[in-house]
Design a protein around this motif. Structure first.
Motif, PDB file in Angstrom:
ATOM      1  N   TRP A   1       0.815  -1.216   0.000  1.00 24.21           N
ATOM      2  CA  TRP A   1       0.000   0.000   0.000  1.00 24.21           C
ATOM      3  C   TRP A   1       0.849   1.266   0.000  1.00 24.21           C
ATOM      4  CZ3 TRP A   1      -2.421  -3.822   3.450  1.00 24.21           C
ATOM      5  CH2 TRP A   1      -3.573  -4.363   2.878  1.00 24.21           C
TER       6      TRP A   1
ATOM      7  N   TRP B   1      -3.718  -9.380   7.402  1.00 23.74           N
ATOM      8  CA  TRP B   1      -4.906  -8.780   7.999  1.00 23.74           C
ATOM      9  C   TRP B   1      -4.578  -7.729   9.055  1.00 23.74           C
ATOM     10  CZ3 TRP B   1      -8.282 -13.819   8.447  1.00 23.74           C
ATOM     11  CH2 TRP B   1      -9.000 -13.971   7.255  1.00 23.74           C
TER      12      TRP B   1
ATOM     13  N   ALA C   1      -3.608  -4.543   7.354  1.00 22.73           N
ATOM     14  CA  ALA C   1      -4.802  -3.929   6.751  1.00 22.73           C
ATOM     15  C   ALA C   1      -5.641  -3.218   7.806  1.00 22.73           C
ATOM     16  CB  ALA C   1      -5.627  -4.997   6.036  1.00 22.73           C
TER      17      ALA C   1
ATOM     18  N   LEU D   1      -4.065  -0.058   9.183  1.00 20.76           N
ATOM     19  CA  LEU D   1      -4.172   1.089   8.268  1.00 20.76           C
ATOM     20  C   LEU D   1      -5.623   1.502   8.014  1.00 20.76           C
ATOM     21  CD1 LEU D   1      -1.441   0.052   5.662  1.00 20.76           C
ATOM     22  CD2 LEU D   1      -1.272   1.832   7.418  1.00 20.76           C
TER      23      LEU D   1
ATOM     24  N   ARG E   1      -8.105  -0.383   6.784  1.00 23.27           N
ATOM     25  CA  ARG E   1      -8.697  -0.972   5.584  1.00 23.27           C
ATOM     26  C   ARG E   1      -9.605  -2.145   5.952  1.00 23.27           C
ATOM     27  NH1 ARG E   1      -5.967   0.922   1.041  1.00 23.27           N
ATOM     28  NH2 ARG E   1      -4.111   2.146   1.583  1.00 23.27           N
ATOM     29  N   ASP E   2     -10.535  -2.448   5.083  1.00 16.18           N
ATOM     30  CA  ASP E   2     -11.490  -3.531   5.311  1.00 16.18           C
ATOM     31  C   ASP E   2     -10.800  -4.866   5.064  1.00 16.18           C
ATOM     32  OD1 ASP E   2     -13.612  -5.240   5.515  1.00 16.18           O
ATOM     33  OD2 ASP E   2     -14.686  -4.494   3.747  1.00 16.18           O
ATOM     34  N   TRP E   3     -10.745  -5.713   6.115  1.00 15.85           N
ATOM     35  CA  TRP E   3     -10.044  -6.985   5.984  1.00 15.85           C
ATOM     36  C   TRP E   3     -10.726  -7.919   4.983  1.00 15.85           C
ATOM     37  CZ3 TRP E   3     -12.322 -11.677   6.938  1.00 15.85           C
ATOM     38  CH2 TRP E   3     -13.556 -11.661   7.616  1.00 15.85           C
TER      39      TRP E   3
ATOM     40  N   SER F   1     -12.207  -6.902   2.112  1.00 20.06           N
ATOM     41  CA  SER F   1     -12.263  -6.358   0.758  1.00 20.06           C
ATOM     42  C   SER F   1     -11.547  -7.309  -0.202  1.00 20.06           C
ATOM     43  CB  SER F   1     -11.607  -4.980   0.712  1.00 20.06           C
ATOM     44  OG  SER F   1     -10.225  -5.084   1.018  1.00 20.06           O
TER      45      SER F   1
ATOM     46  N   VAL G   1      -7.651  -7.282  -0.252  1.00 27.01           N
ATOM     47  CA  VAL G   1      -7.037  -7.821   0.964  1.00 27.01           C
ATOM     48  C   VAL G   1      -7.181  -9.344   1.011  1.00 27.01           C
ATOM     49  CG1 VAL G   1      -7.092  -7.823   3.491  1.00 27.01           C
ATOM     50  CG2 VAL G   1      -7.359  -5.675   2.238  1.00 27.01           C
TER      51      VAL G   1
END
Length: 298
Positions: free
Chosen positions: A47, A170, A173, A176, A178-180, A182, A185
């Protein structure tokens, strides 16, 4: 005439300093902890973000704690004796490994409690810690020996792959925001899971005779070593096909190229290989993964 007295064997000279140092780095799980840090860092680089120093220190210290705790568990030293250099080194350095585990565990706890971004992940991280601790912890006694989660038939490679993939994909993610779940990911998680699964099979090949004698059913014991190698190669093929969309060509190559090294390690794995083959080379595949990603995005 007096019989000649038997002479005591001449003691072997100590190994050279470089080898003593290499043994200490490998068999105290320092190298493995570097590999865990590298895989997590590679996810941050995915990322375009450099890893937090506190989180990096935490993953290094936590890995060092868990694997050294596993090495010094008393019940494991009552199992079948091993003559490998690694096992002899661990037996000779149990007090030092216990001290290292305590220091690493304390450091991991401090780093965790002083990072406000980690505290919301307590529930998620807690279930990973529970699996990691129970993996080798004696839970029940059967047929005269203690059994842990790792002794359940064919389970241990999946536990290893799940925990390592969850920790190195995970947790970054979630850290940060973020949706684990998604798609991007989940694809990266599946890629990492299959890589670790394939490498875990190599260690099952290493432990083939010991696991058979202790009654632990692993893939080499059930399917045979050659079929297990093909299973590992199939896992690597799946990992090669699971590259998240949107990455640059250089980054995609960095994710896939180390799989070739992993494939060679799997194919040439034999129980009779020296300890360095497993401790240095097999774990080194994970370090190679980080180096490849770092060069691609640097």
């Amino acid at each position: 005439m007096q019989a000649a007295r038997p002479t005591s064997p001449t003691p072997l000279p100590p190994p050279p300093k470089w080898r003593q140092l290499l043994d200490a780095v490998l068999y105290s799980s320092v190298w493995l902890s570097v590999a865990a840090l590298g895989l997590m860092w590679a996810t941050f680089l995915f990322w375009g973000v450099h890893i937090s120093g506190r989180l990096g220190g935490l993953i290094f210290a936590a890995t060092l704690f868990l694997y050294n705790l596993d090495s010094v568990l008393p019940y494991k030293h009552g199992q079948l004796p091993g003559a490998t250099r690694r096992k002899q080194w661990i037996r000779a350095h149990r007090p030092q490994l216990l001290a290292l585990a305590l220091v690493a565990g304390t450091a991991a706890g401090i780093l965790y409690l002083t990072d406000a971004r980690l505290l919301p992940l307590t529930l998620f991280g807690g279930h990973l810690a529970l699996i990691s601790v129970l993996y080798s912890m004696p839970l029940w006694r059967r047929r005269g020996r203690w059994w842990a989660l790792r002794d359940l038939p064919l389970l241990k490679v999946f536990l290893i792959a799940y925990v390592w993939a969850a920790v190195t994909v995970w947790i970054p993610a979630l850290y940060l925001g973020r949706d684990w779940a998604s798609p991007v990911v989940l694809v990266l998680f599946a890629h990492r899971f299959l890589l670790i699964l394939a490498l875990a099979l190599v260690f099952d090949i290493r432990d083939y005779s010991k696991d058979r004698l202790t009654g632990t059913r692993t893939f080499p014991g059930v399917l045979g070593i050659r079929t297990t190698k093909w299973l590992g190669l199939a896992a690597l093929l799946g990992a090669a096909l699971l590259v998240p969309s949107g990455v640059s060509v250089a980054h995609a190559v960095a994710l896939v190229a180390p799989l070739g090294l992993a494939a060679a390690v799997i194919w040439y794995a034999e129980e009779s290989r020296p300890d360095y083959y497993f401790a240095l080379l097999t774990d080194g595949v994970m370090v190679a993964q980080f180096v490849a990603v770092w060069l691609a995005v640097g």
